[in-house]
Motif scaffolding. Structure first.
Motif, PDB file in Angstrom:
ATOM      1  N   VAL A 118      28.394  32.738  29.813  1.00 31.70           N
ATOM      2  CA  VAL A 118      28.148  32.406  28.406  1.00 31.70           C
ATOM      3  C   VAL A 118      28.161  33.649  27.524  1.00 31.70           C
ATOM      4  O   VAL A 118      27.920  33.549  26.323  1.00 31.70           O
ATOM      5  N   PHE A 119      28.446  34.807  28.100  1.00 31.62           N
ATOM      6  CA  PHE A 119      28.450  36.045  27.336  1.00 31.62           C
ATOM      7  C   PHE A 119      29.665  36.129  26.414  1.00 31.62           C
ATOM      8  O   PHE A 119      30.694  35.487  26.640  1.00 31.62           O
ATOM      9  N   GLU A 120      29.542  36.984  25.406  1.00 31.47           N
ATOM     10  CA  GLU A 120      30.637  37.189  24.476  1.00 31.47           C
ATOM     11  C   GLU A 120      31.715  38.070  25.104  1.00 31.47           C
ATOM     12  O   GLU A 120      31.469  38.788  26.072  1.00 31.47           O
ATOM     13  N   ASP A 121      32.909  38.037  24.547  1.00 33.83           N
ATOM     14  CA  ASP A 121      33.975  38.924  24.987  1.00 33.83           C
ATOM     15  C   ASP A 121      33.523  40.371  24.811  1.00 33.83           C
ATOM     16  O   ASP A 121      32.912  40.731  23.797  1.00 33.83           O
ATOM     17  N   ASN A 122      33.806  41.213  25.806  1.00 35.20           N
ATOM     18  CA  ASN A 122      33.518  42.654  25.734  1.00 35.20           C
ATOM     19  C   ASN A 122      32.038  42.957  25.488  1.00 35.20           C
ATOM     20  O   ASN A 122      31.700  43.976  24.892  1.00 35.20           O
ATOM     21  N   GLN A 123      31.157  42.098  25.981  1.00 31.46           N
ATOM     22  CA  GLN A 123      29.734  42.278  25.676  1.00 31.46           C
ATOM     23  C   GLN A 123      29.128  43.480  26.398  1.00 31.46           C
ATOM     24  O   GLN A 123      28.207  44.111  25.879  1.00 31.46           O
ATOM     25  N   PHE A 124      29.659  43.806  27.591  1.00 31.29           N
ATOM     26  CA  PHE A 124      29.046  44.863  28.396  1.00 31.29           C
ATOM     27  C   PHE A 124      30.010  46.035  28.568  1.00 31.29           C
ATOM     28  O   PHE A 124      31.184  45.841  28.889  1.00 31.29           O
ATOM     29  N   ASP A 125      29.485  47.235  28.396  1.00 30.78           N
ATOM     30  CA  ASP A 125      30.317  48.420  28.604  1.00 30.78           C
ATOM     31  C   ASP A 125      30.841  48.472  30.034  1.00 30.78           C
ATOM     32  O   ASP A 125      31.985  48.859  30.279  1.00 30.78           O
ATOM     33  N   CYS A 126      29.980  48.118  30.978  1.00 23.31           N
ATOM     34  CA  CYS A 126      30.362  48.166  32.391  1.00 23.31           C
ATOM     35  C   CYS A 126      29.888  46.900  33.092  1.00 23.31           C
ATOM     36  O   CYS A 126      28.765  46.444  32.861  1.00 23.31           O
ATOM     37  N   VAL A 127      30.750  46.343  33.932  1.00 21.43           N
ATOM     38  CA  VAL A 127      30.414  45.174  34.735  1.00 21.43           C
ATOM     39  C   VAL A 127      30.623  45.544  36.208  1.00 21.43           C
ATOM     40  O   VAL A 127      31.657  46.114  36.571  1.00 21.43           O
ATOM     41  N   ILE A 128      29.631  45.233  37.043  1.00 18.00           N
ATOM     42  CA  ILE A 128      29.703  45.514  38.477  1.00 18.00           C
ATOM     43  C   ILE A 128      29.619  44.201  39.236  1.00 18.00           C
ATOM     44  O   ILE A 128      28.738  43.374  38.971  1.00 18.00           O
ATOM     45  N   CYS A 129      30.523  44.013  40.189  1.00 16.18           N
ATOM     46  CA  CYS A 129      30.551  42.780  40.986  1.00 16.18           C
ATOM     47  C   CYS A 129      30.894  43.167  42.420  1.00 16.18           C
ATOM     48  O   CYS A 129      32.060  43.390  42.758  1.00 16.18           O
ATOM     49  N   MET A 130      29.873  43.247  43.267  1.00 14.89           N
ATOM     50  CA  MET A 130      30.047  43.737  44.625  1.00 14.89           C
ATOM     51  C   MET A 130      29.844  42.618  45.645  1.00 14.89           C
ATOM     52  O   MET A 130      28.817  41.949  45.656  1.00 14.89           O
ATOM     53  N   GLU A 131      30.844  42.427  46.490  1.00 13.95           N
ATOM     54  CA  GLU A 131      30.803  41.428  47.562  1.00 13.95           C
ATOM     55  C   GLU A 131      30.443  40.046  47.042  1.00 13.95           C
ATOM     56  O   GLU A 131      29.519  39.400  47.536  1.00 13.95           O
ATOM     57  N   SER A 159      33.992  45.168  44.477  1.00 17.53           N
ATOM     58  CA  SER A 159      34.235  45.550  45.862  1.00 17.53           C
ATOM     59  C   SER A 159      34.397  44.313  46.720  1.00 17.53           C
ATOM     60  O   SER A 159      33.799  43.265  46.450  1.00 17.53           O
ATOM     61  N   VAL A 160      35.237  44.455  47.736  1.00 21.93           N
ATOM     62  CA  VAL A 160      35.505  43.374  48.688  1.00 21.93           C
ATOM     63  C   VAL A 160      35.664  43.988  50.077  1.00 21.93           C
ATOM     64  O   VAL A 160      36.026  45.157  50.205  1.00 21.93           O
ATOM     65  N   PRO A 161      35.390  43.223  51.135  1.00 25.35           N
ATOM     66  CA  PRO A 161      35.684  43.723  52.478  1.00 25.35           C
ATOM     67  C   PRO A 161      37.190  43.901  52.632  1.00 25.35           C
ATOM     68  O   PRO A 161      37.975  43.092  52.119  1.00 25.35           O
ATOM     69  N   PHE A 162      37.594  44.954  53.325  1.00 23.16           N
ATOM     70  CA  PHE A 162      39.015  45.256  53.473  1.00 23.16           C
ATOM     71  C   PHE A 162      39.487  44.979  54.894  1.00 23.16           C
ATOM     72  O   PHE A 162      38.949  45.505  55.865  1.00 23.16           O
ATOM     73  N   LYS A 163      40.504  44.134  54.997  1.00 19.39           N
ATOM     74  CA  LYS A 163      41.134  43.797  56.278  1.00 19.39           C
ATOM     75  C   LYS A 163      40.113  43.306  57.308  1.00 19.39           C
ATOM     76  O   LYS A 163      40.040  43.803  58.438  1.00 19.39           O
TER      77      LYS A 163
END
Length: 210
Positions: A118-131, A159-163
């Motif tokens: 529900v956030f606005e476009d470009n609301q956060f300077d940095c977004v982190i999404c790990m696993e 980040s995602v698991p690799f291979k």
């Protein structure tokens, strides 16, 4: 780009971030007090803490607002909030982790689906999404990635698991190798990160202009 996965993975060094060291001690103490365990789901390993230390170094100094997507037990969002680097620290998860640990009231945590933020476009300077995205089925994975890009203004770190060896564990619905990563994340810079772990993480960083 093709040379990346031929090179050795980045070896994660011992944690030296003072804020993270303090959070680690308090997090482990609070986890033990609340759940009566020193090990178990939700309690981070040495490798997990080293990975968080590495991620903190990837956040540009000029980022003042930040979003943690998939907060899990809460180690990262607590560290971000207690670092005093940010004007606003937000986190979302599809449901609150059963062993979530909160060490401060300096962040906002919302129960929210990453595919429909529900956030606005470009609301956060940095977004982190790990696993997170490896847990999503086809269609929802692409929708979540689009939403991550939509709300990020300067940098997106994933980040995602690799291979991973096949068959995948039942809780992982996506597998990422060189070809898949370059197809799904054509604008990203990639690094392999891991220590004493058979399957390294592929960290994907996308940068955007203001």
């Amino acid at each position: 780009m093709d040379q990346l996965f031929i090179a050795e993975r980045i070896k994660l060094k011992p944690v030296d971030n003072p804020t993270l060291l303090g959070v680690r001690q308090k997090f482990n103490e609070e986890y033990g007090r609340r759940f009566g365990k020193t090990k178990g789901t939700g309690l981070y390993s040495e490798t997990d803490w080293r990975r968080l230390d590495w991620v903190l170094d990837q956040i540009p100094e000029d980022c003042r607002t930040i979003l943690d997507v998939g907060t899990g037990p809460g180690a990262l969002i607590n560290t971000l909030a207690l670092s005093d680097r940010f004007e606003a620290v937000n986190g979302i998860d599809v449901r609150q982790y059963t062993k979530f640990v909160s060490l401060t009231d300096k962040f906002t945590l919302d129960i929210m689906d990453a595919t429909q933020m529900v956030f606005e476009d470009n609301q956060f300077d940095c977004v982190i999404c790990m696993e997170v995205i490896e847990h999503l089925p086809d269609g929802k994975m692409e929708a979540a990635i689009a939403e991550l890009r939509r709300v990020a203004r300067k940098r997106l770190i994933m980040s995602v698991p690799f291979k991973e060896p096949e068959p995948l564990p039942h809780y992982h619905l996506q597998r990422f190798d060189e070809e898949r990563i370059q197809r799904v994340f054509p604008r990203a810079e990639y690094e392999l990160v891991g220590v004493e772990r058979p399957v390294p993480w592929a960290f994907l960083t996308e940068s955007f202009r203001d």
